[in-house]
Enzyme design. Structure first.
Site: not given
Ligand code: NI
Length: 163
Positions: A46, A51, A89-90, A131-132, A135
């Site tokens: 995701g 991000q 998380c990326l 989660h997304e 963000h």
């Molecule tokens: Ni994330």
């Protein structure tokens, strides 16, 4: 399409509130294409627009590698149950932590044609929705971690962590 730079923890853009998308311009379409490419390149499941430094309410998710999901202006309308598991998380590469999330999540969003869609997810997909979408309001999973963040080994294919 192009791979965009993923902003990492500490970058103030990750703590800002993203703006609603009103129409799909060529610029937004490019952003969506790039977000998918960037997510797959980073082996994530995701990615949210902030991000990659863009404060728009756009999320891409693919929990299986063959089920791309685009969410524009997503909001969670229903949740139930509970799951506790590892999450990453990326924007925090190589880290993970234990987070409790609902086990079922229903989302209302718009698709690439700005049509309203409703999606349901359980387990990993439910976790990804939560989660997304967080963000987009400037929140990271680190705020919800139970205990400490731990280092994860890269390229461990036996792991089923959320990243
Ligand atoms: Ni994330």
């Amino acid at each position: 399409m192009a791979i965009r730079t993923i902003r990492e923890f500490g970058d103030p853009v990750l703590n800002k509130v993203s703006k609603e998308v009103k129409e799909i311009t060529p610029r937004i379409q490019d952003l969506i294409d790039d977000m998918f490419e960037t997510m797959y390149d980073a082996c994530g499941v995701g990615l949210a627009a902030p991000q990659v430094g863009i404060l728009k309410r756009i999320v891409v998710i693919d929990t299986t590698g063959e089920d791309p999901i685009l969410l524009i202006n997503p909001r969670i309308v229903e949740t139930s149950g509970e799951q506790t598991g590892n999450e990453g998380c990326l924007s925090l590469p190589g880290k993970s932590g234990v987070v409790t999330r609902p086990n079922y999540v229903k989302v209302v969003a718009q698709n690439e044609n700005m049509e309203t869609i409703e999606l349901e997810g359980t387990e990993l997909l439910a976790r990804a929705f939560c989660h997304e979408i967080e963000h987009l309001d400037g929140h990271l999973y680190t705020e919800k971690v139970e205990g400490e963040l731990v280092d994860t080994l890269p390229f461990d294919e036996d792991e089923e962590d959320y990243e």
